[in-house]
Design an enzyme around this catalytic site. Structure first.
Site, PDB file in Angstrom:
ATOM      1  N   PRO A  55      23.042  25.381 -56.343  1.00 30.92           N
ATOM      2  CA  PRO A  55      22.522  24.921 -55.041  1.00 30.92           C
ATOM      3  C   PRO A  55      21.879  26.089 -54.289  1.00 30.92           C
ATOM      4  CG  PRO A  55      24.911  25.122 -54.957  1.00 30.92           C
ATOM      5  CD  PRO A  55      24.522  25.406 -56.369  1.00 30.92           C
ATOM      6  N   ASP A  97      23.564  31.418 -53.759  1.00 36.05           N
ATOM      7  CA  ASP A  97      24.307  30.288 -54.298  1.00 36.05           C
ATOM      8  C   ASP A  97      25.274  29.779 -53.226  1.00 36.05           C
ATOM      9  OD1 ASP A  97      25.991  28.545 -55.677  1.00 36.05           O
ATOM     10  OD2 ASP A  97      26.033  29.764 -57.501  1.00 36.05           O
ATOM     11  N   HIS A  98      25.031  28.559 -52.751  1.00 36.47           N
ATOM     12  CA  HIS A  98      25.830  28.038 -51.638  1.00 36.47           C
ATOM     13  C   HIS A  98      27.270  27.727 -52.057  1.00 36.47           C
ATOM     14  CE1 HIS A  98      26.512  26.756 -47.697  1.00 36.47           C
ATOM     15  NE2 HIS A  98      25.450  26.006 -47.476  1.00 36.47           N
ATOM     16  N   ARG A  99      27.569  27.720 -53.343  1.00 34.90           N
ATOM     17  CA  ARG A  99      28.956  27.532 -53.776  1.00 34.90           C
ATOM     18  C   ARG A  99      29.802  28.767 -53.499  1.00 34.90           C
ATOM     19  NH1 ARG A  99      27.913  26.123 -59.947  1.00 34.90           N
ATOM     20  NH2 ARG A  99      26.660  28.004 -59.587  1.00 34.90           N
ATOM     21  N   VAL A 102      28.376  31.641 -51.367  1.00 34.74           N
ATOM     22  CA  VAL A 102      27.960  32.266 -50.114  1.00 34.74           C
ATOM     23  C   VAL A 102      27.681  31.180 -49.080  1.00 34.74           C
ATOM     24  CG1 VAL A 102      26.244  33.767 -49.037  1.00 34.74           C
ATOM     25  CG2 VAL A 102      26.968  34.193 -51.397  1.00 34.74           C
TER      26      VAL A 102
END
Length: 580
Positions: A378, A552-554, A556
């Site tokens: 993501p 990476d939104h998972r 950060v």
């Protein structure tokens, strides 16, 4: 006529070996040392030679049976029961690995009958005798790959090598793989050079092997059992492409000396080189399973047959897909695996003239990885500007002072050093996601995208935290030159913890760089430009550098990304902050 039982000789630590090929049948006439069956463990394939000559009276094993040392393979009718064992026991040691089992002992090859009592009086080698021998290491079974190019030599003459140590790296248009050594010893001669094309069975190196590189022979005991215990273990055969099998135990000419190890069969380079036994590789090829995409559950990640079965079930359930299927999803059939409409199939030639070109090798390798990263990660991208007015002035001054050194300092060198400082302040950007855990890395290897005639590659500056600007600049120049010449090694393109993609020499304003998995962030940089900036009292001309940070939104969140960009901009505005 006498009947003799031929048994499995000393095969080292291997037990319960599966019979995967029966090379003779009842009624066949065989010679001493002729191969009878092929057996396989989870580590190697090998042929079992005969300790006697004669006519096969009865087979005691069949395909799929499990055998160990001492198991009876078959019953022979021999012309002279006393001669055959005596001839074999006159040979002081089994044929060394690498010479093949098809070579008969010197005495038997000369056609001379041994003198009475020769077996009893033949001198036995002392521990110091025969302690080394010449072993030729060849390319093992590497699947369907042909004419693979040698891109890296990992050893040189005089180097000691261990069993399973990698000797060379080869590369096809789909993958790169390391060729391991089937024996231990000292490299006497390399048979290949950079750029050579090799195939299964081609010689790689000549080793002076130590005695322990293959199982030591046991002292022969009287009678057929003692003779069988000294039988040499022949390396596994590699079938010729046009052959479907053997008949009557013939075809010993195809024995190759290096089938002691399974080859590496990666897909696109992933940093891991999966291991699998020959039977598992064959099973995978029959089912069309890419071994490089299967997670092994055996020792040291070895792929087992159960892993292939579980992978197939997962693909059939839709819980997993292969890279090939994902690649096709972006081409002709496309999108079906993601539940999308099929990719449009268009006859472009009806609209006008066209030209078709194959994708470059680099793009073939990079494309599936980029597609996977974009779909699986993501992505979020933060855009910001950094004031590099003073830093650019310092860079110009530094190049004037070091003009004679030949090292040209670029803004990328400062970006690498500033990124390391920011990564230390925000360690989650220097990590990787592993399942439900975050792997925080205590090293800072910075990759940078290099433009080449064949596409983008990513060399890596290792331990950037320990190097100064001038050393980083020199390495940047050297690696960029090797990238343009296509001479980068896999080691020089692996291990990065954070990547910088700079378009400053080309142009642009902002862009969204794709994260290079398994990293969690990538910094994109475009061309700097002079802009009017309000200083609280008036507008001042300042040199501004556009920054694009994809993350990476998972791993950060947005607040951390904004702080990272702000901290990085502050360092570039006043480079003294690197020392803090």
């Amino acid at each position: 006529m006498a009947s003799v039982e031929v048994k499995v000789p000393d095969v080292g630590d291997f037990k319960d070996l599966a019979v995967i090929e029966v090379l003779v049948q009842p009624g066949d006439t065989i010679k001493p040392e002729q191969s009878l069956v092929t057996v396989e463990s989870d580590k190697a394939s090998m042929e079992i030679p005969s300790s006697h000559g004669g006519v096969v009276k009865e087979l005691k094993v069949k395909l799929g049976d499990k055998v160990s040392e001492g198991s009876v393979l078959l019953v022979l009718e021999t012309g002279n029961a006393a001669d055959a064992p005596a001839a074999r026991s006159a040979v002081p040691s089994p044929a060394p690995a690498g010479t093949g089992a098809g070579a008969p002992p010197a005495a038997a090859g000369a056609g001379a009958a041994p003198a009475p009592g020769a077996a009893a009086t033949a001198p036995q080698p002392s521990p110091g005798q025969g302690a080394s021998r010449t072993i030729e290491v060849r390319v093992p079974d590497i699947g369907e790959f042909k004419d693979v190019a040698v891109i890296e030599l990992l050893v040189k003459p005089g180097d000691p090598v261990k069993l399973e140590q990698s000797l060379i790296t080869v590369e096809s248009d789909k993958a790169s793989m390391e060729i391991p050594s089937s024996a231990a010893g000292v490299v006497k001669e390399l048979k290949v050079a950079l750029g050579d094309k090799v195939n299964i069975g081609d010689p790689v190196a000549v080793l002076e092997g130590a005695a322990e590189a293959s199982p030591s022979p046991r002292p022969p005991a009287p009678g057929p059992e003692g003779a069988a215990a000294t039988a040499a273990i022949a390396p596994a055969p590699v079938p010729a492409p046009a052959e479907g099998g053997r008949s009557g135990g013939q075809g010993q000419g195809r024995v190759l000396p290096t089938a002691a190890l399974p080859p590496h069969e990666p897909a696109a380079p992933t940093g891991k080189l999966p291991h699998a036994s020959p039977s598992v590789r064959k099973f995978a090829r029959e089912l069309g399973i890419p071994l490089g995409e299967v997670q092994g559950s055996g020792p040291k990640g070895r792929i087992l047959q159960e892993d292939l079965q579980n992978f197939t079930k997962a693909v059939m359930r839709g819980d997993a897909s292969t890279q090939a299927a994902a690649g096709k999803g972006a081409a002709a059939p496309g999108g079906a695996a993601l539940g999308l409409l099929p990719w449009p199939k268009v006859d472009f030639e009806k609209f006008g003239p066209v030209e078709r070109k194959d994708l470059s090798r680099i793009k073939k390798i990079a494309g599936p990885n980029l597609h996977r990263n974009w779909v699986m990660i993501p992505h979020v991208t933060n855009h910001d500007d950094a004031d590099i007015t003073e830093l650019e002035a310092f860079r110009v001054q530094l190049n004037k002072e070091n003009e004679k050194s030949g090292v040209k300092v670029t803004m990328l060198a400062f970006l690498i050093k500033a990124s390391v400082a920011a990564l230390k302040q925000f360690p989650e950007f220097n990590s990787s996601l592993d399942g439900e855990q975050i792997v925080l890395k205590g090293y800072w290897h910075i990759g940078f995208a290099a433009d080449t005639p064949n596409g983008l590659v990513v060399p890596v500056i290792r331990d950037a935290d320990r190097k100064g600007i001038l050393q980083i600049s020199a390495e940047l120049s050297e690696l960029a030159k090797k990238a343009r010449e296509g001479k980068l090694t896999p080691a020089e393109m692996s291990g990065a913890t954070f990547t910088i993609s700079s378009l400053g020499g080309i142009g642009g304003r902002y862009f969204t760089p794709i994260i290079n998995a398994p990293e969690v962030a990538i910094l994109g940089v475009c061309r700097s430009r002079t802009e009017p900036v309000w200083d609280g009292g008036q507008f001042q001309p300042r040199l501004m550098l556009p920054l694009s940070l994809s993350w990476d939104h998972r791993v950060v969140d947005g607040a951390a990304a904004a702080r990272f960009n702000a901290h990085l901009g502050a360092i570039l505005a006043d480079f003294r902050r690197v020392l803090l």
